[in-house]
Design an enzyme around this catalytic site. Structure first.
Site, PDB file in Angstrom:
ATOM      1  N   CYS A 133       9.954  30.478 163.548  1.00 36.98           N
ATOM      2  CA  CYS A 133       8.725  31.231 163.319  1.00 36.98           C
ATOM      3  C   CYS A 133       8.824  32.614 163.962  1.00 36.98           C
ATOM      4  CB  CYS A 133       7.532  30.450 163.875  1.00 36.98           C
ATOM      5  SG  CYS A 133       5.982  31.350 163.722  1.00 36.98           S
ATOM      6  N   CYS A 136       5.616  33.870 165.646  1.00 35.89           N
ATOM      7  CA  CYS A 136       5.284  33.179 166.904  1.00 35.89           C
ATOM      8  C   CYS A 136       6.184  33.674 168.036  1.00 35.89           C
ATOM      9  CB  CYS A 136       5.491  31.671 166.785  1.00 35.89           C
ATOM     10  SG  CYS A 136       4.894  30.941 165.276  1.00 35.89           S
ATOM     11  N   ASP A 137       7.460  33.843 167.763  1.00 33.41           N
ATOM     12  CA  ASP A 137       8.436  34.044 168.844  1.00 33.41           C
ATOM     13  C   ASP A 137       9.102  35.420 168.861  1.00 33.41           C
ATOM     14  OD1 ASP A 137       7.979  31.402 169.590  1.00 33.41           O
ATOM     15  OD2 ASP A 137       9.486  30.655 168.189  1.00 33.41           O
TER      16      ASP A 137
END
Ligand code: NAP
Length: 310
Positions: A133, A136-137
């Protein structure tokens, strides 16, 4: 046991659209979502092809709008994991980690999850350099070098997103043309921080405490080399979240649920009148927010007809 006219499993684009259409048809609707509403779209950096948002919109914002829309019409949301679904006389029973529900009809909109690459080091470095992701990261790799594996829309969009954060982005693709749609592919190809490593596959993800390099090889020349990276984002497609529906509805060889144009599922070849499927779980040629939303609307429309509440 709580009873609803319509239960929707999955709170992504398809599920929330089904909830809006179900409520507008006068059905009592419960959406059961295991993690958080929004599904895969909620972690998509930029959605530029959902009609009506002419300047584009972040996936998170679009999914918050979907959720606000569904709750405005009175759809209920339960954040629970569905364990099993049973067909009973005239109803469907849904058993979750916390509750048991009864429904007149069911829409399966459980979505799909990223596929794993299946190479050495992948499982070991999840959370310490391996990610599925980018939104997300990505920020953990500010000014660092990363790789994205894959050549589809997700991989190209992730590479574009990461190029705004990272020093350099390798995009490792096993063929010599991208699968991503032209407008996304062209943006990735033009971005100077993205270097596409064509015809190549990852053999191993290596490092100490975190990812330090990738062992890759060119499938045409058979030449192997190491690529120094701080992280790797894997975007090699999706796997439908349909394991618990095996034996209940018919699926294709990849586990995607087979439906007709009314989103009705089949069970051993016969139409399952109370069970519908919508969105990425479905065997369908196009998986987009717009098609998921349309699937959800159609599923709720026919579910309403089938149970005959209105
Ligand atoms: P996808 O379209 O299935 O692409 C997967 C990519 O990974 C392909 O390029 C494939 O290579 C590659 N791949 C698969 N297995 C591999 C392996 N073992 N090793 C190396 N490479 C591998 O998946 P996706 O990009 O996640 O997209 C999923 C669906 O969501 C698609 O229908 C897509 O259109 C949709 N989507 C749409 C948008 C958007 O419209 N904005 C954004 C994201 C996703 P090959 O090309 O050689 O098969």
């Amino acid at each position: 046991m709580k009873t609803y006219d319509l239960i929707v499993i999955g709170g992504g684009a398809a599920g929330m659209a089904a909830a809006v259409y179900g409520r507008r048809a006068g059905l009592s609707v419960l959406v059961i979502e295991a993690v958080f509403h929004g599904g895969q779209a909620a972690v998509t950096p930029e959605i530029d092809n959902y009609i009506g948002f002419s300047k584009g919109i972040s996936g998170a914002d679009l999914m918050e709008n979907f959720h606000a829309h569904a709750t405005r019409f009175g759809a209920e949301f339960a954040y629970e994991q569905v364990l099993s679904v049973l067909e009973e006389e005239g109803a469907i029973r849904v058993i979750t980690t916390r509750n048991e529900y009864k429904a007149g009809a069911l829409v399966i909109a459980a979505g799909a999850a990223p596929r794993q690459l299946g190479v050495d080091g992948e499982a070991k470095f999840v959370g310490t350099g391996v990610s599925y992701c980018a939104t997300c990261d990505g920020t953990f790799f500010s000014k660092k070098t990363v790789a994205v594996v894959g050549g589809g829309n997700t991989a190209a969009e992730d590479a574009i997103y990461l190029s705004k954060i990272c020093e350099k982005v390798y995009m490792i693709h096993r063929r010599d043309t991208l699968r991503a749609e032209a407008v996304i592919a062209e943006t990735a190809l033009k971005e100077p921080k993205i270097e596409i490593v064509w015809d190549s596959v990852v053999d191993e993800i290596q490092g100490g405490k975190s990812v330090e390099s990738l062992k890759i090889h060119n499938v045409k020349t058979e030449e192997s080399r190491e690529l120094s990276v701080n992280g790797v984002f894997i975007a090699v497609g999706i796997r439908p979240n349909t394991d618990i529906f095996k034996g209940i509805v018919d699926m294709d060889e990849h586990g995607f649920i087979i439906t007709d144009e009314c989103m009705r599922t089949r069970s051993e070849g016969r139409i399952a009148k109370r069970i519908y499927a919508a969105g990425d779980v479905r065997a369908t040629p196009l998986r987009q927010v717009i098609t998921a939303a349309a699937d959800g609307a159609i599923a709720a429309y026919y579910a309403n007809k089938a149970i005959g509440v209105v």
